[in-house]
Design an enzyme around this catalytic site. Structure first.
Site, PDB file in Angstrom:
ATOM      1  N   ASP A  31     -18.952  83.486 -72.725  1.00  0.00           N
ATOM      2  CA  ASP A  31     -18.029  83.126 -73.796  1.00  0.00           C
ATOM      3  C   ASP A  31     -17.222  81.883 -73.426  1.00  0.00           C
ATOM      4  OD1 ASP A  31     -16.752  83.355 -76.213  1.00  0.00           O
ATOM      5  OD2 ASP A  31     -15.350  84.908 -75.562  1.00  0.00           O
ATOM      6  N   HIS A  49     -22.461  73.836 -75.535  1.00  0.00           N
ATOM      7  CA  HIS A  49     -23.558  74.791 -75.350  1.00  0.00           C
ATOM      8  C   HIS A  49     -24.520  74.323 -74.255  1.00  0.00           C
ATOM      9  CE1 HIS A  49     -22.205  77.332 -78.510  1.00  0.00           C
ATOM     10  NE2 HIS A  49     -22.418  76.459 -79.478  1.00  0.00           N
ATOM     11  N   LEU A 141     -35.873  87.452 -59.710  1.00  0.00           N
ATOM     12  CA  LEU A 141     -34.842  88.093 -60.515  1.00  0.00           C
ATOM     13  C   LEU A 141     -35.340  88.341 -61.939  1.00  0.00           C
ATOM     14  CD1 LEU A 141     -31.774  88.872 -60.838  1.00  0.00           C
ATOM     15  CD2 LEU A 141     -31.385  86.476 -61.447  1.00  0.00           C
TER      16      LEU A 141
END
Length: 253
Positions: A31, A49, A141
């Site tokens: 956020d 972004h 991962l």
């Protein structure tokens, strides 16, 4: 001198961690990209972004460094799809599509799209599914890309799958009511087969889940960080891990 002190503090934090107490699965609500851009004169939301996407790559590296197995990134919610302006939404989806391709190309992560695929534009969905397929054999991962994701929608989708499956098998409503358990619902979530998140981090100072992993986070620890996502530093990450390790997890007991 300031950089030296920062590095020493970062190393001290890392050395204080206990390997056996580390979270296996970390969820993160990324956020603050828009507010980060608004605070920088001449910086557009698209740049915000893009800065957030660059931070994702750093963050995943930090997760790898300490041995996290699964990371779930809340990139685009179902609410974002309907409430964001078309220009910003288009820019954000472009960034997400590029990010997924970059992560797949690194060959360091096994990617999985978690969300309502039917709600996504075809072009973005193709990019995400291509990245998912390209990373299928990766052994590093495991990264869940939560795109077009909503926790309530996920639970509703799980229930819908269960109902359709048992209707096809001819199971009566009464029999299904007896079969319905939390475990059965879990088996039909987007994240089936994965451990629930041990730790959920949210940046930007907001203290709410915004529909993120509502079912899976029932026993998660939460850490709310004041920094906006593009400003989130490795030292902030290590503080979150330290806070997690210091908590006595009761798992509802």
């Amino acid at each position: 001198m300031r950089n030296l002190l920062y590095r020493l503090y970062e190393r001290s934090l890392e050395n204080s961690l206990t390997l056996e107490d580390l979270p296996r699965h970390i969820g993160v609500i990324l956020d603050g990209n828009r507010r980060w851009a608004e605070r920088k004169p001449g910086t557009t939301t698209a740049h915000g972004h893009a800065a957030g996407a660059a931070k994702v790559i750093e963050f995943l590296g930090w997760c790898q460094d300490i041995g996290v197995n699964v990371a779930t990134l809340y990139l685009l919610s179902t609410d974002n799809l309907t409430k964001r302006g078309s220009t910003e939404l288009g820019e954000l989806m472009d960034v997400i599509g590029t990010l997924s391709g970059d992560l797949a190309a690194s060959e360091s992560f096994k990617l999985q799209l978690v969300g309502d695929r039917e709600s996504l534009p075809k072009e973005l969905l193709k990019k995400l599914e291509d990245a998912e397929k390209a990373s299928k054999k990766a052994t590093g991962l495991h990264v869940n890309l939560a795109v077009g994701y909503g926790g309530r929608k996920e639970i509703a989708d799980a229930m819908r799958l269960i109902l359709k499956k048992h209707a096809k098998a001819g199971t009566s409503v009464e029999a299904l009511a007896d079969l319905l358990t939390p475990e059965l619902i879990t088996e039909h979530l987007y994240t089936v087969g994965q451990p629930d998140p041990d730790l959920v981090i949210r940046t930007s100072g907001e203290q709410r889940l915004s529909g993120f992993l509502l079912w899976q986070s029932a026993n998660s620890e939460f850490y709310f960080e004041e920094a906006l996502w593009p400003d989130f530093r490795r030292v902030d990450f290590l503080r979150a891990i330290r806070a997690f390790e210091r908590r006595h997890r009761r798992f509802g007991a």
